[in-house]
Design a protein around this motif. Structure first.
Motif, PDB file in Angstrom:
ATOM      1  N   SER A 277       0.828  -1.209   0.000  1.00 19.46           N
ATOM      2  CA  SER A 277       0.000   0.000   0.000  1.00 19.46           C
ATOM      3  C   SER A 277       0.860   1.255   0.000  1.00 19.46           C
ATOM      4  O   SER A 277       0.509   2.260  -0.626  1.00 19.46           O
ATOM      5  N   GLY A 281       0.673   3.867  -2.894  1.00 13.39           N
ATOM      6  CA  GLY A 281       0.174   5.173  -2.476  1.00 13.39           C
ATOM      7  C   GLY A 281       1.164   6.298  -2.750  1.00 13.39           C
ATOM      8  O   GLY A 281       0.782   7.360  -3.241  1.00 13.39           O
ATOM      9  N   ARG A 342     -10.561   1.653  -2.937  1.00 13.38           N
ATOM     10  CA  ARG A 342      -9.643   2.330  -3.857  1.00 13.38           C
ATOM     11  C   ARG A 342     -10.334   2.872  -5.103  1.00 13.38           C
ATOM     12  O   ARG A 342      -9.778   3.739  -5.801  1.00 13.38           O
ATOM     13  N   VAL A 345     -10.338   6.601  -5.241  1.00  8.55           N
ATOM     14  CA  VAL A 345      -9.138   7.248  -5.777  1.00  8.55           C
ATOM     15  C   VAL A 345      -9.118   7.153  -7.299  1.00  8.55           C
ATOM     16  O   VAL A 345      -8.778   8.122  -7.993  1.00  8.55           O
ATOM     17  N   GLN A 346      -9.479   6.003  -7.826  1.00  4.46           N
ATOM     18  CA  GLN A 346      -9.436   5.822  -9.279  1.00  4.46           C
ATOM     19  C   GLN A 346     -10.443   6.730  -9.983  1.00  4.46           C
ATOM     20  O   GLN A 346     -10.140   7.300 -11.040  1.00  4.46           O
ATOM     21  N   LEU A 393      -6.566   8.856  -0.451  1.00  5.87           N
ATOM     22  CA  LEU A 393      -5.269   8.324  -0.844  1.00  5.87           C
ATOM     23  C   LEU A 393      -4.361   8.131   0.362  1.00  5.87           C
ATOM     24  O   LEU A 393      -3.656   7.125   0.482  1.00  5.87           O
ATOM     25  N   LEU A 396      -5.563   5.055   2.405  1.00  3.02           N
ATOM     26  CA  LEU A 396      -5.242   3.805   1.724  1.00  3.02           C
ATOM     27  C   LEU A 396      -3.746   3.520   1.775  1.00  3.02           C
ATOM     28  O   LEU A 396      -3.330   2.368   1.931  1.00  3.02           O
ATOM     29  N   THR A 397      -2.934   4.559   1.650  1.00  2.20           N
ATOM     30  CA  THR A 397      -1.479   4.381   1.679  1.00  2.20           C
ATOM     31  C   THR A 397      -1.017   3.806   3.017  1.00  2.20           C
ATOM     32  O   THR A 397      -0.129   2.947   3.062  1.00  2.20           O
ATOM     33  N   SER A 472      -2.471   2.816  -9.214  1.00  2.00           N
ATOM     34  CA  SER A 472      -3.422   2.747  -8.104  1.00  2.00           C
ATOM     35  C   SER A 472      -3.879   1.322  -7.816  1.00  2.00           C
ATOM     36  O   SER A 472      -4.426   1.046  -6.744  1.00  2.00           O
ATOM     37  N   LEU A 475      -2.861  -0.264  -4.567  1.00  2.00           N
ATOM     38  CA  LEU A 475      -3.525   0.101  -3.319  1.00  2.00           C
ATOM     39  C   LEU A 475      -4.480  -1.008  -2.877  1.00  2.00           C
ATOM     40  O   LEU A 475      -4.948  -1.797  -3.711  1.00  2.00           O
ATOM     41  N   ARG A 477      -7.762  -2.962  -2.177  1.00  2.88           N
ATOM     42  CA  ARG A 477      -8.988  -2.866  -2.965  1.00  2.88           C
ATOM     43  C   ARG A 477     -10.199  -2.507  -2.118  1.00  2.88           C
ATOM     44  O   ARG A 477     -11.048  -1.732  -2.512  1.00  2.88           O
TER      45      ARG A 477
END
Length: 493
Positions: A277, A281, A342, A345-346, A393, A396-397, A472, A475, A477
């Protein structure tokens, strides 16, 4: 923390102390957003070269990136209050130097000093919140802290032009720096009385060698990238410098691993990169923040020098972006991220790329009549996309990390953010300035030339966002639970 003054602080005194430290953070944040709007005026007033304009932004963010971990450790070692007060006094002095700069070189140097002192201040804000408030009480202070970025983004495009139009005693763009001086002094003086004393037992030492190696490596890479805005500086030595910088940064990574293996305190905790991640990220953050920060520089130059907008009108042109970012950041973090993970983010990457594309189409072949109606939707959509990215983001990172690594991971994330800002100004700015090299000096030709250069810069941004979209998939899911203090442990830990 070695002291726990929470219980002894009266609620009123604690609230006043919170206002003071948040004001310090706000001064830094709004200074960045104001500069984006007034850079064209600085270029005219100081006859600054394109490279100098880039260094005015990149020098500040680079100093901040390199200094923020050191600032956190200084606070732990010497006392958070002491470092905070010294940092604010230094920030005031650096702001005064910016205001009295007689040439672009002096302003660039003053901006670097300003960024270094900001790096001393910012970590202490979060440390003081941790000291003054028990864990169950931090929700309100952290919410106030998180809202500052949106507030600064909204006010900066208005305050900057307002200071230019005020033009007190003919100060023009210098007012944007002068206002920092009394505010910073006020914060420093009141902090002496209001803030509690605290420091961290067994604080980690500063990795001085790591700071030196990383600084040399980054300068070897950034210097030729920024100077490439001047066609006479594009020589074989530029490429050799970049190659040497990459080698030095590779050596820095190896050195940091050795420091960590010996049980030392590295500037950059390389073991964090074992988390997938974190890999994904940080790569996404770098790839999306480079075009985002470069955009702010070149868009303002296009609006003011290209199609002749006033600073106030160009500031208002950015308001849809500034408002969309915090609104969509809140919605994406609180509503979308817990449900679709994620994909949030996408979607943000796609929406931001669409915004850039809309602006590029409107800017290509621009005329003097290009204005608000042509650019509005691109600016709004781009800001919405960025808002969908920023909060999810980071969560998730850091999602794969154990709790004990959260502080180091957040510090790494913030450092990469500032480095990406420096690289973005260097790369996107150079592409833009290269595009306007041979533009004829007639209003129609300038508008068209600046518009085409902006479009080229934005298509580069779309390409980087496409690569970020592919990255991405590294990252996690699944949905991620939101937290009260996603960035709170960043620099204060």
């Amino acid at each position: 923390m070695s002291s726990t003054p929470t219980a002894s602080m009266a609620k009123r005194g604690r609230t006043l102390a919170l206002v003071v430290i948040l004001l310090a953070m706000f001064i830094d944040l709004i200074g960045v957003t104001i500069l984006n709007v007034i850079l064209p005026s600085i270029q005219t007033g100081l006859d600054a070269s394109p490279a100098a304009l880039q260094w005015m932004q990149a020098g500040y963010t680079l100093a901040l990136a390199l200094g923020i971990v050191c600032g956190a450790r200084l606070g732990d070692m010497l006392g958070h209050k002491r470092v905070f007060v010294v940092g604010m006094l230094g920030f005031a002095a650096a702001s005064a130097l910016c205001a009295v700069s007689v040439g672009p070189e002096m302003l660039v140097g003053a901006r670097v000093v300003q960024g270094a002192f900001a790096a001393a201040v910012i970590p202490q804000v979060l440390s003081q919140i941790q000291v003054m408030y028990a864990a169950e009480e931090r929700g309100g202070p952290m919410a106030a802290y998180a809202s500052l970025s949106g507030l600064a983004a909204t006010l900066g495009p208005i305050v900057g032009p307002a200071l230019l139009e005020w033009d007190l005693a003919g100060a023009s763009w210098r007012m944007a720096f002068w206002v920092n001086v009394p505010l910073s002094l006020l914060v420093a003086l009141t902090s002496v009385k209001l803030l509690p004393e605290s420091r961290t037992a067994d604080a980690a030492r500063i990795d001085v060698t790591g700071v030196v190696i990383s600084t040399v490596g980054l300068l070897l890479v950034l210097y030729p990238l920024i100077e490439a805005a001047d066609p006479t500086q594009r020589t074989v030595w530029s490429y050799l410098s970049i190659a040497a910088g990459v080698v030095v940064l590779g050596g820095f990574a190896a050195y940091e691993r050795r420091v960590s293996a010996r049980g030392g305190s590295p500037l950059l905790e390389m073991s964090l990169f074992k988390f997938r991640s974190v890999q994904g990220g940080l790569l996404v953050q770098l790839l999306f923040f480079v075009p985002a920060m470069g955009f702010f520089l070149v868009f303002m130059l296009f609006l003011q020098h290209g199609i002749g907008m006033s600073p106030m009108d160009s500031g208002l042109m950015m308001l849809p972006w500034s408002i969309a970012v915090p609104v969509f950041a809140t919605v994406s973090a609180a509503v979308l991220l817990p449900r679709i993970g994620r994909l949030t983010v996408q979607i943000g990457l796609v929406v931001m790329a669409i915004g850039f594309a809309l602006i590029a189409f409107a800017a290509a072949g621009a005329t003097q009549d290009t204005g608000w109606t042509d650019l509005f939707w691109g600016v709004l959509v781009g800001g919405a996309g960025m808002g969908m990215l920023v909060a999810p983001l980071m969560q998730l990172t850091l999602s794969d990390m154990p709790v004990e690594s959260a502080g180091s991971g957040s510090a790494l994330y913030n450092t990469i953010t500032q480095l990406a800002a420096s690289v973005g100004v260097a790369v996107v700015g150079t592409v833009f300035f290269t595009g306007i090299e041979d533009v004829a000096h007639t209003p129609a030709a300038v508008a068209e030339g600046y518009g085409d250069a902006l479009a080229t810069s934005l298509w580069l941004g779309v390409g980087l966002l496409a690569i970020a979209f592919v990255s991405s998939f590294l990252l996690p899911r699944g949905p991620v639970a939101t937290t009260e203090e996603p960035a709170g442990e960043v620099v204060g830990a």
